[in-house]
Design an enzyme around this catalytic site. Structure first.
Site, PDB file in Angstrom:
ATOM      1  N   ARG A 171       3.339  -9.579  10.953  1.00  0.00           N
ATOM      2  CA  ARG A 171       4.636  -8.878  10.965  1.00  0.00           C
ATOM      3  C   ARG A 171       5.733  -9.825  10.503  1.00  0.00           C
ATOM      4  O   ARG A 171       6.826  -9.382  10.138  1.00  0.00           O
ATOM      5  CB  ARG A 171       5.013  -8.410  12.375  1.00  0.00           C
ATOM      6  CG  ARG A 171       4.087  -7.400  13.055  1.00  0.00           C
ATOM      7  CD  ARG A 171       3.732  -6.222  12.217  1.00  0.00           C
ATOM      8  NE  ARG A 171       2.489  -6.454  11.506  1.00  0.00           N
ATOM      9  CZ  ARG A 171       2.105  -5.815  10.414  1.00  0.00           C
ATOM     10  NH1 ARG A 171       2.873  -4.921   9.857  1.00  0.00           N
ATOM     11  NH2 ARG A 171       0.947  -6.079   9.826  1.00  0.00           N
TER      12      ARG A 171
ATOM     13  N   GLU B  69      -3.556   4.492   6.560  1.00  0.00           N
ATOM     14  CA  GLU B  69      -4.048   3.870   7.803  1.00  0.00           C
ATOM     15  C   GLU B  69      -5.388   4.486   8.235  1.00  0.00           C
ATOM     16  O   GLU B  69      -5.581   4.841   9.406  1.00  0.00           O
ATOM     17  CB  GLU B  69      -3.016   4.024   8.932  1.00  0.00           C
ATOM     18  CG  GLU B  69      -1.618   3.537   8.594  1.00  0.00           C
ATOM     19  CD  GLU B  69      -1.484   2.023   8.648  1.00  0.00           C
ATOM     20  OE1 GLU B  69      -2.504   1.344   8.719  1.00  0.00           O
ATOM     21  OE2 GLU B  69      -0.344   1.529   8.583  1.00  0.00           O
TER      22      GLU B  69
ATOM     23  N   LYS C  45       0.821  -1.215   0.000  1.00  0.00           N
ATOM     24  CA  LYS C  45       0.000   0.000   0.000  1.00  0.00           C
ATOM     25  C   LYS C  45       0.855   1.267   0.000  1.00  0.00           C
ATOM     26  O   LYS C  45       0.482   2.269  -0.606  1.00  0.00           O
ATOM     27  CB  LYS C  45      -0.957   0.013   1.180  1.00  0.00           C
ATOM     28  CG  LYS C  45      -0.315   0.158   2.550  1.00  0.00           C
ATOM     29  CD  LYS C  45      -1.364   0.206   3.639  1.00  0.00           C
ATOM     30  CE  LYS C  45      -0.729   0.265   5.024  1.00  0.00           C
ATOM     31  NZ  LYS C  45       0.083   1.461   5.248  1.00  0.00           N
TER      32      LYS C  45
END
Length: 787
Positions: A614, A226, A33
């Site tokens: 992650r 975000e 993104k």
């Protein structure tokens, strides 16, 4: 097509080329993104959009810097500088400095951090004579913060009977009065806290239509990263600014919305399509970060949530290893497991420490992990601990600088008016605070006009106060021509700060001096860096704003190779080849505080999803059967989240328990045999249970053996008797004697005062330079004789 666009896949290219109108990009974890946002901005500029008309709001300053650097490589450094790009707080602080006079603030207003706010609220609670155990400063500040982020001003608070009743029921009926006094004192001090940067921007855009129009025309294209983490206050600002042209692009992932505790509203992203007409929807579903096993496991977790947007994250990466699930007996064992696994994996695969991260639900969990890593000599760094800028000596220096630029900053003034000591005591300061509140003036103004006030002070104290005012005003004159480094270097010398800290020759004192030196180094770097940026001078005002808006993860940590330890919330947006998620136990993760409603539990599940995604190559999930909480060892059960992962993606390790269990009771007291429940009358039908075989052996005259769990014995261990004979004999070889100078890893150098005992029990009493007098058992002590 531009060359850089060829680096995008089809899904990424579509939103990049969408120039006008409202659009939402649902971006799965690791789907690129940031690249889409970066290239979209570059594409807009290539399409003739002036960079001054583009506003890009990011989650961290670090993200903004990285994006700007990428854009600069495409469109050139000079054009990239003209972009309005940064966090909500940094961008709106910039707008507020320009428009501050409309709200009655100076353009150089101070930005209070949480410590400043806590100290001011604590002072207000004390002045009001309230019970500090009921009115806890941090809790009050948190409550005020939630009010501000929900746009509940002081006036709105007192018009809302439900809020007043809720605070009264919580035994805090004066909370509204504290809120009112806090707001007034901040205003008088020319200060805003972090929440004010959003609240005051909303006030500015609402009360002054001409200002709203000015920035609507300025920001014709708005991009928000975000978006799932925006709160109500941020949402309204974005809505207002984008209302005219509606060229708004929001990017986010509902599955990574994890900040409800600080006001983030997942509905902002879920309802975006209802807020604008003809919204274009794009999905980024290919994960470039993680292996198939990690991606599929994460999908199987997040599918359990009912509140979500439809998307199917997939990856073309290799299968990768299964997610390892490890059970430990205690939290200390868990720490040892993490450390030994990092050590072994690092050695086997020639990896760096920085390839590993340990994530936990709460900061308190770091202790056992730290212990494990320390014992293996594995360097680590805790993110989110005491920030560099929160350390006492740094706050002292910064308080002087804050006062130079804004003399009304009362928190800064109270901190340093008598540091270094200059004979201005607490009684004098209390009198000044009372007078300032009475005259509705700042403490600095009262001091400046001390001879015109009715405050009862002796002539010596009045002189000291006026000398302090003169000193600060002289620094203000220097500030007009000097950059922040020159000013700070001068101030730390002239105020006596350097001399004061030099008096402390302990290791802590030396560290403080090193920190001040590091602060000055950072200022020098800042001044040099600002030379490259248009319309900047490296001034004190620029530096203080940069510090006030910095976050712990934004800081440059250099190239030190260390394992990263942090809460999952801090790990958002980061990635590591190997990730350990520790403490996966019920009531810890998911947290006992977050299981009251379905929405709370779903947020915890999203937090676990963020943690798992992650990992690039390997993920480890660990839990302990017992854990210390508040000093007590309590039993734990595995987290439900482990059970929610499809077993096809897990490798569940059952460790061999390195223990022998010797029964503390003699089995004899319970009798020799255990009758079957089926019959207690017929002696021919009495059966023996397998668990009592040891009892049978005893009754038959055989030697009783302890019950054994399966144990793995490391090959390099020696029998205890031999080990005692051969290990740690270097001290005896050196004929350690009274008067010898020795060196210890932990306590430094010291002199041997006495030696006592024989054989393996020999002890030495040693007076260490920093550790004081210690009595060490020589067979364990790691000492080196140096004289």
């Amino acid at each position: 097509m531009e060359k850089y666009l060829s680096q995008l896949n089809e899904a990424q290219l579509a939103p990049t080329l969408q120039k006008d109108g409202p659009m939402i990009v649902i971006a799965g974890a690791g789907s690129g993104k940031t690249r889409v946002l970066t290239y979209r901005i570059a594409y807009l500029m290539h399409q003739g959009v002036d960079p001054f008309n583009i506003l890009s709001l990011t989650f961290t300053n670090k993200a903004a810097r990285e994006m700007k650097e990428r854009i600069a490589t495409i469109v050139g450094q000079s054009e990239a500088k003209n972009l309005w790009m940064g966090t909500f707080h940094s961008v709106f602080a910039k707008i507020l400095r320009t428009e501050a006079d409309r709200l009655g603030y100076p353009s150089n207003f101070t930005i209070y951090d949480s410590q400043d706010s806590d100290r001011l609220i604590g002072a207000i609670i004390k002045e009001m004579g309230l019970d500090k155990d009921i009115y806890k400063a941090k809790q009050i500040r948190s409550r005020i913060s939630s009010y501000k982020n929900s746009l509940i001003t002081v006036r709105a608070y007192f018009q809302n009977p439900e809020l007043i009743e809720a605070d009264t029921m919580a035994r805090r009926p004066r909370l509204g009065d504290i809120y009112k006094e806090y707001v007034e004192r901040c205003f008088k001090a020319g200060a805003m806290d972090f929440d004010d940067l959003l609240l005051k921007t909303n006030e500015l855009l609402t009360r002054f239509p001409e200002v709203l129009m000015k920035y609507q025309n300025r920001f014709k294209y708005i991009l928000v990263d975000e978006y799932q983490d925006t709160n109500h206050s941020q949402y309204l600002i974005v809505r207002a600014l984008s209302d005219k042209f509606q060229n708004i692009c929001v990017v986010g992932d509902d599955a990574q919305s994890i900040y409800a505790f600080r006001g983030a509203n997942i509905n902002n992203i879920l309802n975006f399509q209802k807020d604008y007409d003809d919204v274009k929807l794009f999905r980024l579903e290919q994960n470039y970060r993680s292996t198939k096993n990690i991606v599929n496991a994460a999908n199987s977790i997040i599918d359990k949530n009912e509140t979500k947007l439809d998307k199917v994250v997939w990856t073309a990466n290799n299968e990768g290893g299964k997610i390892i699930v490890n059970r430990s007996l205690t939290d200390s064992d868990e720490g040892r497991y993490v450390a030994s696994t990092i050590w072994e994996t690092k050695m086997q695969n020639q990896l760096k420490n920085s390839d590993f991260a340990v994530l936990y639900r709460t900061n308190a969990q770091s202790r056992s992990i730290e212990d494990g890593l320390r014992k293996r000599d594995i360097p680590y760094r805790i993110y989110g601990g005491v920030s560099f800028y929160q350390r006492k000596e740094i706050k002292d220096v910064l308080s002087y600088l804050r006062l130079i630029i804004n003399p009304a900053d009362e928190e800064a003034l109270k901190r340093i008016i008598n540091f270094p000591p200059r004979g201005i005591g607490n009684t004098t300061i209390d009198k000044l605070v009372v007078a300032a509140n009475s005259y509705k003036r700042s403490i600095f103004e009262v001091m400046k006009n001390i001879d015109k006030t009715e405050i009862r002070l002796n002539a010596g104290t009045r002189t000291k106060l006026l000398d302090f005012v003169t000193m600060i005003e002289s620094y203000q004159v220097l500030n007009e021509t000097a950059d922040v480094f020159e000013l700070a270097e001068y101030v730390t010398r002239k105020t006596g700060l350097i001399q004061e800290f030099k008096k402390d020759t302990t290791p802590e004192g030396v560290t403080r001096m090193e920190n001040i030196e590091e602060l000055l180094n950072g200022m020098k770097d800042f001044v040099e860096g600002q030379k490259e940026i248009a319309d900047t001078t490296g001034s004190l005002a620029e530096f203080l704003e940069d510090v006030a808006l910095a976050t712990d993860l934004d800081a440059d940590k250099g190239d030190a190779d260390h394992v990263a330890l942090m809460t999952i919330h801090l790990a958002k947006g980061l990635e590591f080849p190997h990730v350990f998620i520790v403490g996966l136990e019920e009531d810890l993760f998911p947290s006992a505080m977050s299981m009251g409603t379905r929405s709370e539990l779903e947020e915890e599940r999203r937090l676990f999803y963020v943690a798992l995604t992650r990992a690039e190559k390997q993920a480890y999930l660990t839990y302990a059967l017992s854990r210390y909480r508040w000093g007590k060892l309590v039993d734990s059960e595995p987290s439900r989240f482990i059970g929610e992962i499809d077993e096809a993606y897990l490798d569940i390790v059952t460790p061999m328990e390195e223990r022998r269990f010797n029964p503390m009771l003699d089995a004899d007291i319970f009798g020799d045999v255990m009758p079957s429940r089926t019959s207690t009358t017929d002696p021919n039908k009495i059966r023996f249970k397998p668990a009592k075989q040891a009892v049978l052996k005893k009754s038959m005259g055989e030697k009783k053996e302890p019950v054994k769990f399966q144990v793995t014995t490391p090959k390099n261990l020696k029998p205890v008797s031999k080990a005692n004979d051969t290990e740690n004999t270097n001290l005896f070889d050196n004929k350690l004697a009274v008067g010898n100078i020795v060196k210890h890893l932990r306590f430094g150098s010291g002199e041997v005062l006495s030696i006592e005992g024989v054989g393996a029990d020999v002890k030495a009493e040693i007076k260490f330079q920093h550790g004081g007098v210690k009595k060490l058992l020589l067979r364990f002590a790691k000492l080196e004789v140096i004289g």
